[in-house]
Design a protein around this motif. Sequence first.
Motif, PDB file in Angstrom:
ATOM      1  N   ASP A   1      57.354  97.917 -12.329  1.00  0.00           N
ATOM      2  CA  ASP A   1      56.414  97.374 -13.307  1.00  0.00           C
ATOM      3  C   ASP A   1      56.760  97.754 -14.746  1.00  0.00           C
ATOM      4  OD1 ASP A   1      54.957  96.160 -11.330  1.00  0.00           O
ATOM      5  OD2 ASP A   1      53.360  97.685 -11.283  1.00  0.00           O
ATOM      6  N   ILE A   2      57.222  98.978 -14.956  1.00  0.00           N
ATOM      7  CA  ILE A   2      57.368  99.453 -16.341  1.00  0.00           C
ATOM      8  C   ILE A   2      58.768  99.305 -16.917  1.00  0.00           C
ATOM      9  CG2 ILE A   2      55.455 101.070 -16.125  1.00  0.00           C
ATOM     10  CD1 ILE A   2      57.560 103.318 -15.915  1.00  0.00           C
ATOM     11  N   ILE A   3      59.776  99.263 -16.082  1.00  0.00           N
ATOM     12  CA  ILE A   3      61.145  99.187 -16.596  1.00  0.00           C
ATOM     13  C   ILE A   3      61.500  97.722 -16.812  1.00  0.00           C
ATOM     14  CG2 ILE A   3      63.569  99.660 -16.091  1.00  0.00           C
ATOM     15  CD1 ILE A   3      62.661 102.126 -14.609  1.00  0.00           C
ATOM     16  N   PRO A   4      62.062  97.393 -17.983  1.00  0.00           N
ATOM     17  CA  PRO A   4      62.453  95.998 -18.250  1.00  0.00           C
ATOM     18  C   PRO A   4      63.443  95.494 -17.202  1.00  0.00           C
ATOM     19  CG  PRO A   4      62.591  97.329 -20.245  1.00  0.00           C
ATOM     20  CD  PRO A   4      62.320  98.271 -19.124  1.00  0.00           C
ATOM     21  N   HIS A   5      63.309  94.221 -16.838  1.00  0.00           N
ATOM     22  CA  HIS A   5      64.134  93.642 -15.772  1.00  0.00           C
ATOM     23  C   HIS A   5      65.622  93.691 -16.096  1.00  0.00           C
ATOM     24  CE1 HIS A   5      60.759  92.447 -13.373  1.00  0.00           C
ATOM     25  NE2 HIS A   5      60.188  91.900 -14.428  1.00  0.00           N
ATOM     26  N   GLN A   6      65.983  93.571 -17.377  1.00  0.00           N
ATOM     27  CA  GLN A   6      67.409  93.641 -17.728  1.00  0.00           C
ATOM     28  C   GLN A   6      67.981  95.026 -17.473  1.00  0.00           C
ATOM     29  OE1 GLN A   6      67.371  92.528 -21.802  1.00  0.00           O
ATOM     30  NE2 GLN A   6      66.552  94.473 -22.526  1.00  0.00           N
ATOM     31  N   ALA A   7      67.167  96.065 -17.594  1.00  0.00           N
ATOM     32  CA  ALA A   7      67.630  97.426 -17.308  1.00  0.00           C
ATOM     33  C   ALA A   7      67.711  97.673 -15.802  1.00  0.00           C
ATOM     34  CB  ALA A   7      66.708  98.447 -17.956  1.00  0.00           C
ATOM     35  N   LEU A   8      66.864  96.982 -15.035  1.00  0.00           N
ATOM     36  CA  LEU A   8      66.870  97.152 -13.578  1.00  0.00           C
ATOM     37  C   LEU A   8      68.043  96.441 -12.903  1.00  0.00           C
ATOM     38  CD1 LEU A   8      63.111  96.896 -12.515  1.00  0.00           C
ATOM     39  CD2 LEU A   8      64.625  98.867 -12.318  1.00  0.00           C
ATOM     40  N   LYS A   9      68.692  95.504 -13.597  1.00  0.00           N
ATOM     41  CA  LYS A   9      69.822  94.781 -13.003  1.00  0.00           C
ATOM     42  C   LYS A   9      70.956  95.723 -12.642  1.00  0.00           C
ATOM     43  CE  LYS A   9      69.716  91.105 -16.016  1.00  0.00           C
ATOM     44  NZ  LYS A   9      70.345  90.007 -16.738  1.00  0.00           N
ATOM     45  N   ASN A  10      71.211  96.727 -13.453  1.00  0.00           N
ATOM     46  CA  ASN A  10      72.311  97.664 -13.241  1.00  0.00           C
ATOM     47  C   ASN A  10      71.862  98.943 -12.524  1.00  0.00           C
ATOM     48  OD1 ASN A  10      73.931  95.883 -14.673  1.00  0.00           O
ATOM     49  ND2 ASN A  10      73.418  96.851 -16.611  1.00  0.00           N
ATOM     50  N   THR A  11      70.608  98.970 -12.089  1.00  0.00           N
ATOM     51  CA  THR A  11      70.044 100.179 -11.502  1.00  0.00           C
ATOM     52  C   THR A  11      69.549  99.895 -10.091  1.00  0.00           C
ATOM     53  OG1 THR A  11      69.281 100.807 -13.704  1.00  0.00           O
ATOM     54  CG2 THR A  11      68.316 101.978 -11.867  1.00  0.00           C
ATOM     55  N   SER A  12      69.847 100.802  -9.177  1.00  0.00           N
ATOM     56  CA  SER A  12      69.336 100.642  -7.814  1.00  0.00           C
ATOM     57  C   SER A  12      68.203 101.647  -7.572  1.00  0.00           C
ATOM     58  CB  SER A  12      70.446 100.861  -6.789  1.00  0.00           C
ATOM     59  OG  SER A  12      70.887 102.188  -6.828  1.00  0.00           O
ATOM     60  N   ILE A  13      67.255 101.221  -6.753  1.00  0.00           N
ATOM     61  CA  ILE A  13      66.132 102.073  -6.360  1.00  0.00           C
ATOM     62  C   ILE A  13      66.204 102.226  -4.858  1.00  0.00           C
ATOM     63  CG2 ILE A  13      63.640 102.371  -6.302  1.00  0.00           C
ATOM     64  CD1 ILE A  13      63.447 100.600  -8.768  1.00  0.00           C
ATOM     65  N   THR A  14      66.409 103.464  -4.392  1.00  0.00           N
ATOM     66  CA  THR A  14      66.504 103.700  -2.951  1.00  0.00           C
ATOM     67  C   THR A  14      65.440 104.712  -2.524  1.00  0.00           C
ATOM     68  OG1 THR A  14      68.164 105.404  -3.292  1.00  0.00           O
ATOM     69  CG2 THR A  14      68.957 103.196  -2.810  1.00  0.00           C
ATOM     70  N   ARG A  15      64.937 104.519  -1.314  1.00  0.00           N
ATOM     71  CA  ARG A  15      63.965 105.449  -0.735  1.00  0.00           C
ATOM     72  C   ARG A  15      64.741 106.446   0.122  1.00  0.00           C
ATOM     73  NH1 ARG A  15      60.400 101.932   1.514  1.00  0.00           N
ATOM     74  NH2 ARG A  15      59.138 101.992  -0.327  1.00  0.00           N
ATOM     75  N   VAL A  16      64.493 107.719  -0.088  1.00  0.00           N
ATOM     76  CA  VAL A  16      65.181 108.756   0.691  1.00  0.00           C
ATOM     77  C   VAL A  16      64.233 109.436   1.646  1.00  0.00           C
ATOM     78  CG1 VAL A  16      67.015 109.195  -0.917  1.00  0.00           C
ATOM     79  CG2 VAL A  16      64.888 110.445  -1.171  1.00  0.00           C
TER      80      VAL A  16
END
Length: 149
Positions: free
Chosen positions: A134-149
């Motif tokens: 919700d808070i991080i701009p979508h263009q910044a999320l393109k190069n970033t992965s979010i993984t659940r550990v």
Amino acid sequence: MFLNLTAKHMLSLNSALSVLFLGVGVYGILSDDALPFPSFSAFVAAVFFALQAVRSTDKFAAKTALSNTLIATNTHLKVTQFYYSSKEQLLELNRITEFKVADNYLAVILDRNGQGYDFQIKGKSDAIIERLNDIIPHQALKNTSITRV
């Protein structure tokens, strides 16, 4: 086993246990009767339950809400921890390459080198991932992965 108690009930229970153990500790020091455990142990338990009572308050819950601990602008992500001391870290979004998320935990990996920051923040992993999306701009999320550990 977890008790299904409201925050108000947890506050009352932890406060009562803190007072009880404080009384047992004082009784152990002042009385000639020997307790089955050292009085110091009762004082440690009293402090523990007092800290748990503080963590059960509405003020602490509001302070540690995800909306107050994870804040993003167009260029930075600010993460604030409140568990043991107030610790704030400002991270550049263009350096973040990966988020690793678990319940009450967020790791931020910078510059694809496997190093970064570990944070203890209050929240379930799904809620943390939702907040990041919700808070991080979508263009910044393109190069970033979010993984659940």
